[in-house]
Structures are given as C-alpha cells and as structure tokens.
Design an enzyme around this catalytic site. Structure first.
Site, PDB file in Angstrom:
ATOM      1  N   THR A  97       8.807  12.059 -50.751  1.00 13.15           N
ATOM      2  CA  THR A  97       9.412  10.965 -51.630  1.00 13.15           C
ATOM      3  C   THR A  97       8.315   9.803 -51.440  1.00 13.15           C
ATOM      4  OG1 THR A  97      11.496  11.517 -51.650  1.00 13.15           O
ATOM      5  CG2 THR A  97      11.014   9.433 -52.134  1.00 13.15           C
ATOM      6  N   LYS A 172      14.115  10.572 -58.092  1.00 10.51           N
ATOM      7  CA  LYS A 172      14.600  10.619 -56.706  1.00 10.51           C
ATOM      8  C   LYS A 172      14.830   9.335 -56.317  1.00 10.51           C
ATOM      9  CE  LYS A 172      14.737  12.171 -52.646  1.00 10.51           C
ATOM     10  NZ  LYS A 172      13.933  13.109 -51.592  1.00 10.51           N
ATOM     11  N   LYS A 240      12.774   4.054 -45.511  1.00  6.14           N
ATOM     12  CA  LYS A 240      11.759   4.150 -46.385  1.00  6.14           C
ATOM     13  C   LYS A 240      11.754   4.343 -47.862  1.00  6.14           C
ATOM     14  CE  LYS A 240       9.902   8.089 -47.339  1.00  6.14           C
ATOM     15  NZ  LYS A 240       9.503   9.210 -47.874  1.00  6.14           N
TER      16      LYS A 240
END
Lengths: 294, 294
Positions: A97, A172, A240
């Site tokens: 990701t 995502k 993150k």
C-alpha cells in the site's frame, strides 16, 4: 513463467510461495537476506538471490512487496535496482500500500525504460496470503492486467481490475478508511457498554448480526474483550495508510477532503500507540481513549 | 392474554398486529386517533380505544411505543395515564428508545403503585416489526421477563434479557453508536473513492465482504449511490438517540465519556439535516459533508 519477488516479509514470502506452488519459476530477494520469513518462500520452491539484478534477470513479471514508499523507491530506482536491471517489456506488480500518487509516479518513471507497472494492493492479511485467498485490487491497463492475471489468481481469490494505474491503491485506501472508522464504532460502543455497566460481550453477540454489524465487530471486538492485542494488522501499518489517505485525498480543486471520522481514528490510533506501542493490532485503539486508561 | 398497546406509529401498530395474530386480545390507543398506521393493527384484530384508561383496563401487559421521552412521560404519568389506570401487578413494556436514565426513573415511579416495568427497545426496522423478526433488548428482572416472554416472542425473533431495568436501553444506545459511526465510515470511503475518480460502486461491491465490511456498507452504500435517501431510519430519530447517548454517557466518576467518532457522526447528521431535512434516512449523512455539497 519466470517470476521475481522482491520483499520477503510475511505477505511477500507467502505470495511467492503460492506462485512457486502454481508451477512458476520464482526467484526471491530481501534487503535483509536472513529474515526468517524468507524460508517460507524457499521451502515452497523459490530460489533465493543475492542481488536485485540476479533476481529480475529473464523475468517477465517482477512482484514487489516492501514496507513503505521510500523503500519501494529504493528497490525500483536505487543503484542496482529494478529500473536498471529488469527486462524492457516486463511488468512490475506492486502488492504493497503506497497510495495512488506514488503508484502513478513510479509507473511513469518505469515506462521510460519500457517497463510496465500495475499497482495491486491486497487485503486478507497473512492468513489470506498463505491460503491464496487475498482480495487484489489492481490499477493499470487491460493488456498488462491480462498478462499477469494467471499469476495473480494463484495468490488471490478475488482479483479485480479497478481502473488505470493508481486505482487499486485508491480502492485500498477506501478500505483502510472503512477498517479504521469501523474500529472507532466498535470501540465507542464497547466503552459505552462498560460505562453503563453492561456485560460487554453482548455488544458483539447480540448486535453483531444486526444493522450495527461489521467485520470489525464480529472479529475484533471479541479480541478486545479478551485483552488480546496481538496484531492481525498493526497500528503502525494503519497509521502509514491513513497518512497516505491524507497525502492523497485532495479534490480536483486542490482542497483537502474533510474526513472527520478518519481523522478521529488516526488520533485514537496515535494515542493508543503511545500506550501500547506501534506493533499492537488495530483493535488496541481502545487504549487510546482517555476513559479506557483510567 | 389481555394486552394493551399504546402508540400506533409504524412500529407499534405492526407489533400490536402480531400480538393479536398470535391469539392475544389486544386493545390499542394513539394520541392522534385517526393516524393511518393504526389501521394495520385494527385490520389484524386489535380493538381501538378512546382513552388510555379504557385501553389498559384488565390488561396484564401494557406495551408502549411513543416517540420521545417527554411523550412517554405524558402517557405514563399524565392525567388519565397508565399510572392512574393500570392494574397493580401489570407490566409496562416500553419498546421505544428513551435511554437508561429515563427507563430507571419511570420504572421506579411505576413501582410506587405496584406496576412493573421492562425496557424493551428493538432493532430491525419496520420490516422486522411487520415480519415479527425484531431483535428485542430487554432490561428488567427475570420473573417479569419470563411473564412477558411469550408476547415478546410473537413480535421478535431474537429476545434477550440484558440485565436490570435500563440495560435494554443501554445496549440499544451501543447499537445506535455502531450504526452512526459505521455510516461515517461508509460515507468517507465513498467520498474518497469519488475524489480519486474511482467507480464508487466498487466500494460496496469489492470491499463489502472483506475486513472493511459492515451492514451499512452492504445495505446503505448502494442507496447512497442511487441518490435514494428515503428513510429506513430517519436522521431525526438518530439524532434523538445520539442525544440520549450524550445525556446518559456519564462515567461512574461523573465524567462525560469522550466519544469523538459519535460526536463527528452527530455533527454530520445535523449538517445533513440542514441540507435535506430531518425526515431523510441516515444514509443522507453524505449531504452533510462540505465536499459533497460542491
């Protein structure tokens, strides 16, 4: 098929192993060569290499799964990296990701040497990676997608082309918002139950299948109630991803998209990390609430 | 069994109808006697009465389902109300959402005349009320619960005793937090998808069964994407319930429980109501986002 896989963490080594089990010739590389997880790939038939150049040599597909944007940049464009070594016409498939912005930027750079790029972030965790049941959200063009589809089908059950490069990353990040904010819902419901003196187990047990139900309520609330904060997915990784949301969520007018729920989730994860550390699972969010600390 | 049902809105009339169909003798009353919904109860065999006194006469169970705490107080303790008219030993079962504080207060007052009280808020909406498939969260003591259980089983599928009086209300408020904050998650994920230029339908379709999944994502996101803001559950009722959360969520030290996600949800519902009105369904939350108005 000749396949390279760069990044032998829990996810990468499990996926590489499944690629090998499906009959592909798979070469693997990790920055830290003796990381224990790499054995899972080797035991499944992958060949460990010493350099990126050796790994990607003769490979038509180069998978990557490294932990953050900077690390991927180094693997791709650093000295001795993929950009210098991979075949023109090969396809880089990144399963980490990194956000749509980085995906588009890296794709354009790779294209300069005729290397193609697909972003292909996954959900389903380590269990899904081992069992080959991941959901894979792919961004890129149709011919490149078709070319790697047989390989992706050996690592994931639900493989979807979502649009041009960056689209897999975009979807995502939507998923990460859902996971983060659903965790806020679960946590606040449990705290309210406690405040009211209820048996908190009733929250997942009675409410789990109704209009307040969610994957998080059914799967993570029971862990919270057992004080089990071992990671399925780490707070560090969630933070993150929420940073990537913030960096990428700019409207076509250049305004930052206002996401108050996501913002609350981020603050609560940060507060929780201060209490129980970044390596706890996201269900440790409850430790970030003032009320839960007393 | 002789049963009274006070409050013939959509929910009350459907539940009264199911009580009658189950073979009970059911008398019903509504403040506005010609409200159309009352016909559903009458058509199912209930008898319409002109006064509360006439309704509760000879009844061992008195159901109530009126819209807010003040209205219930009037029905119970106003002139000609339940307190004056109901049999000593009868059991009042309130199916509305009034919060644990009011439930405990009303229970204590009714007990002064030997009238018992159970809070029994429900989830499952108008469809669940009609089909008799509601989840019913009951607060009260075991003997009273056992006494009304056959009646509750004819209106709900999942009937649970949650603890002493107020506990059903408490669990219901936990449910409302889950519904409200899960809606924030769905809305922010859809807004991010739009900001990224994705086909937003992918959010429920690809993410609905994964770790970001929820009832709201699977059932309400598709309505949002069709601009269908008709109420399953109205913003007005949700804001009332979130007000009850705020009024009741005080810790044993007297501190207000901090619920930042619920707080965000409340503000977003208020902003949405300013755009599309209080009678829209909760899925209209998306209209409360600045980004969605442009």
């Amino acid at each position: 098929m000749q396949i390279a896989y760069i990044g032998m963490g829990i996810m990468g080594s499990a996926m590489a192993g499944n690629l090998a089990k499906a009959g592909n010739s798979v070469k693997v590389w990790n920055r830290t060569p003796d990381r224990p997880t790499i054995n899972e790939a080797v035991n499944s038939g992958c060949t460990k290499c010493d350099t990126i150049a050796e790994t990607v040599k003769d490979c038509s597909i180069v998978f990557t799964c490294v932990s953050d944007v900077e690390d991927l940049h180094e693997v791709l464009f650093g000295s001795g990296g993929v950009f210098e070594s991979a075949l023109a016409g090969s396809i880089v498939v990144d399963t980490a990701t990194i956000g749509p912005g980085a995906a588009i930027e890296f794709s354009e750079k790779l294209n300069e040497r005729g290397i193609k790029f697909l972003d292909a972030p996954v959900t389903g965790g380590d269990v899904g990676a081992r069992n080959g049941t991941l959901t894979i959200m792919v961004g890129g063009n149709e011919p490149d997608f078709e070319a790697v589809l047989p390989a992706l089908r050996s690592v994931g059950k639900n493989v979807q082309l979502c649009g041009p490069v960056g689209s897999g990353q975009a979807l995502k990040l939507c998923n990460q918002i859902l996971c983060a904010v659903n965790m806020v819902a679960v946590t606040e419901a449990l705290l309210l139950a406690k405040c009211f003196g209820l048996d908190e187990k009733m929250v997942p047990e009675i409410l789990g299948t109704g209009a307040g139900g969610s994957w998080a309520l059914q799967n993570l609330a029971p862990r919270i109630l057992k004080d089990d904060f071992a990671p399925g997915f780490r707070i560090k990784d969630m933070l993150k991803d929420l940073r990537l949301v913030q960096e990428n969520a700019t409207s076509d007018r250049g305004n930052q998209l206002e996401l108050p729920g996501t913002n609350s989730a981020r603050k609560l994860f940060e507060a929780a990390a201060g209490e129980v550390g970044m390596d706890s699972g996201t269900q440790a969010m409850i430790k970030g609430f003032a009320a839960a600390k007393k």
